[in-house]
Design a protein around this motif. Sequence first.
Motif, PDB file in Angstrom:
ATOM      1  N   SER A  18       0.837  -1.200   0.000  1.00  0.00           N
ATOM      2  CA  SER A  18       0.000   0.000   0.000  1.00  0.00           C
ATOM      3  C   SER A  18       0.874   1.253   0.000  1.00  0.00           C
ATOM      4  N   VAL A  19       0.498   2.224  -0.819  1.00  0.00           N
ATOM      5  CA  VAL A  19       1.303   3.443  -0.920  1.00  0.00           C
ATOM      6  C   VAL A  19       0.495   4.716  -0.680  1.00  0.00           C
ATOM      7  N   TRP A  20      -0.811   4.617  -0.396  1.00  0.00           N
ATOM      8  CA  TRP A  20      -1.633   5.784  -0.115  1.00  0.00           C
ATOM      9  C   TRP A  20      -2.022   5.795   1.362  1.00  0.00           C
ATOM     10  N   PRO A  21      -2.020   6.961   2.016  1.00  0.00           N
ATOM     11  CA  PRO A  21      -2.420   7.025   3.424  1.00  0.00           C
ATOM     12  C   PRO A  21      -3.811   6.430   3.637  1.00  0.00           C
ATOM     13  N   TRP A  22      -3.980   5.746   4.746  1.00  0.00           N
ATOM     14  CA  TRP A  22      -5.255   5.097   5.062  1.00  0.00           C
ATOM     15  C   TRP A  22      -6.216   6.121   5.643  1.00  0.00           C
ATOM     16  N   SER A  23      -7.373   6.265   5.013  1.00  0.00           N
ATOM     17  CA  SER A  23      -8.298   7.355   5.340  1.00  0.00           C
ATOM     18  C   SER A  23      -8.766   7.306   6.787  1.00  0.00           C
ATOM     19  N   GLN A  24      -9.017   6.114   7.318  1.00  0.00           N
ATOM     20  CA  GLN A  24      -9.494   6.030   8.694  1.00  0.00           C
ATOM     21  C   GLN A  24      -8.423   6.496   9.671  1.00  0.00           C
ATOM     22  N   LEU A  25      -7.183   6.139   9.401  1.00  0.00           N
ATOM     23  CA  LEU A  25      -6.084   6.580  10.255  1.00  0.00           C
ATOM     24  C   LEU A  25      -5.930   8.101  10.194  1.00  0.00           C
ATOM     25  N   VAL A  26      -5.992   8.658   8.986  1.00  0.00           N
ATOM     26  CA  VAL A  26      -5.894  10.113   8.819  1.00  0.00           C
ATOM     27  C   VAL A  26      -6.984  10.808   9.625  1.00  0.00           C
ATOM     28  N   PHE A  57       1.779  11.567   4.885  1.00  0.00           N
ATOM     29  CA  PHE A  57       0.773  12.280   5.679  1.00  0.00           C
ATOM     30  C   PHE A  57       1.405  12.892   6.922  1.00  0.00           C
ATOM     31  N   PHE A  58       2.193  12.109   7.654  1.00  0.00           N
ATOM     32  CA  PHE A  58       2.833  12.636   8.854  1.00  0.00           C
ATOM     33  C   PHE A  58       3.844  13.723   8.514  1.00  0.00           C
ATOM     34  N   LEU A  59       4.587  13.529   7.425  1.00  0.00           N
ATOM     35  CA  LEU A  59       5.597  14.509   7.036  1.00  0.00           C
ATOM     36  C   LEU A  59       4.980  15.847   6.624  1.00  0.00           C
ATOM     37  N   ALA A  60       3.706  15.853   6.293  1.00  0.00           N
ATOM     38  CA  ALA A  60       3.022  17.102   5.958  1.00  0.00           C
ATOM     39  C   ALA A  60       2.842  17.992   7.192  1.00  0.00           C
ATOM     40  N   TYR A  61       2.950  17.392   8.395  1.00  0.00           N
ATOM     41  CA  TYR A  61       2.708  18.143   9.626  1.00  0.00           C
ATOM     42  C   TYR A  61       3.925  18.243  10.541  1.00  0.00           C
ATOM     43  N   THR A  62       4.894  17.348  10.374  1.00  0.00           N
ATOM     44  CA  THR A  62       6.043  17.350  11.267  1.00  0.00           C
ATOM     45  C   THR A  62       7.245  16.705  10.574  1.00  0.00           C
ATOM     46  N   VAL A 108       1.480   5.152  16.046  1.00  0.00           N
ATOM     47  CA  VAL A 108       0.447   4.704  15.110  1.00  0.00           C
ATOM     48  C   VAL A 108       0.667   3.239  14.753  1.00  0.00           C
ATOM     49  N   ASP A 109      -0.407   2.496  14.728  1.00  0.00           N
ATOM     50  CA  ASP A 109      -0.380   1.054  14.477  1.00  0.00           C
ATOM     51  C   ASP A 109      -1.526   0.735  13.511  1.00  0.00           C
ATOM     52  N   ARG A 110      -1.215   0.751  12.201  1.00  0.00           N
ATOM     53  CA  ARG A 110      -2.241   0.486  11.186  1.00  0.00           C
ATOM     54  C   ARG A 110      -2.114  -0.962  10.707  1.00  0.00           C
ATOM     55  N   GLY A 111      -2.911  -1.841  11.311  1.00  0.00           N
ATOM     56  CA  GLY A 111      -2.922  -3.226  10.875  1.00  0.00           C
ATOM     57  C   GLY A 111      -1.601  -3.944  11.079  1.00  0.00           C
ATOM     58  N   ALA A 112      -0.823  -3.550  12.094  1.00  0.00           N
ATOM     59  CA  ALA A 112       0.496  -4.142  12.321  1.00  0.00           C
ATOM     60  C   ALA A 112       0.468  -5.151  13.466  1.00  0.00           C
ATOM     61  N   ILE A 140      -4.724   2.872  16.913  1.00  0.00           N
ATOM     62  CA  ILE A 140      -4.693   1.527  16.352  1.00  0.00           C
ATOM     63  C   ILE A 140      -5.874   1.387  15.406  1.00  0.00           C
ATOM     64  N   THR A 141      -5.624   0.966  14.188  1.00  0.00           N
ATOM     65  CA  THR A 141      -6.730   0.683  13.277  1.00  0.00           C
ATOM     66  C   THR A 141      -6.599  -0.745  12.746  1.00  0.00           C
ATOM     67  N   ASP A 142      -7.722  -1.289  12.352  1.00  0.00           N
ATOM     68  CA  ASP A 142      -7.781  -2.607  11.709  1.00  0.00           C
ATOM     69  C   ASP A 142      -7.337  -3.751  12.618  1.00  0.00           C
ATOM     70  N   TRP A 143      -7.731  -3.683  13.886  1.00  0.00           N
ATOM     71  CA  TRP A 143      -7.687  -4.882  14.705  1.00  0.00           C
ATOM     72  C   TRP A 143      -8.918  -5.694  14.309  1.00  0.00           C
ATOM     73  N   PHE A 144      -8.713  -6.871  13.746  1.00  0.00           N
ATOM     74  CA  PHE A 144      -9.816  -7.634  13.177  1.00  0.00           C
ATOM     75  C   PHE A 144     -10.791  -8.103  14.262  1.00  0.00           C
TER      76      PHE A 144
END
Length: 221
Positions: A18-26, A57-62, A108-112, A140-144
């Motif tokens: 995946s190369v696009w920021p995840w909308s729910q995390l954003v 996404f993060f680099l856009a702010y910090t 941040v923990d996106r599906g990891a 945390i996103t995408d905990w199944f």
Amino acid sequence: MGFSPEWNDLYKNNKHFSVWPWSQLVSLCLRHTDLVTTERACKVLEVGCGAGANLPFFLAYTDKVYGLDGSEYIISSLKQKFPQLVNTLAVADFTSSIPFKENFDLIVDRGASVHNDTSSIKRYLKLAHAHLNDGGFIIITDWFSTKHSQYSGGAPVDDDGYVRTGYKEGPFSGVGKVHFFDSDIIKQLTEDFELIHLEHTSIEVYGTDQKTSGWNIVLKK
């Protein structure tokens, strides 16, 4: 070791790339954390950063962005893609070690961590708590969810059945361990944090019996 070595091969074969920021995390970052509103640069760590979808996404702010992944292949690729992060990207199993001296305002923990057994997730959350500044956040996103249609597949790893493996087809084929959660185990695992937001999502694919269900969580130290 919590990291499933299968992921190194998946990345080499251009899978789960995946190369696009995840909308729910954003959305959760902008709604619930100090990423934008703080007067100082927010220090962000993404565990299991994978192919770096969220890093822009993060680099856009910090400019204080850090990343960990167990895959040497993917971290090497990211250092070439993001040369400004060459000193803040590292290969590590984040359930055993967070190899940075710094503390963070946002982890941040996106599906990891979802691809670990329960004991590994407990170690990870303890480490994350220790590496958070007071008032810092974990997203945390995408905990199944146990309501996911794949929960009945695979083979159980532990006695309680929350962790499964051995999927031969579908989205979990070849990924190693997959952890599923209900609200009770989430509250048990995150009891050292303030639970700011707990959200259950479910998507059903029309014309099939497939249901993708998961949890999104915001925690505060």
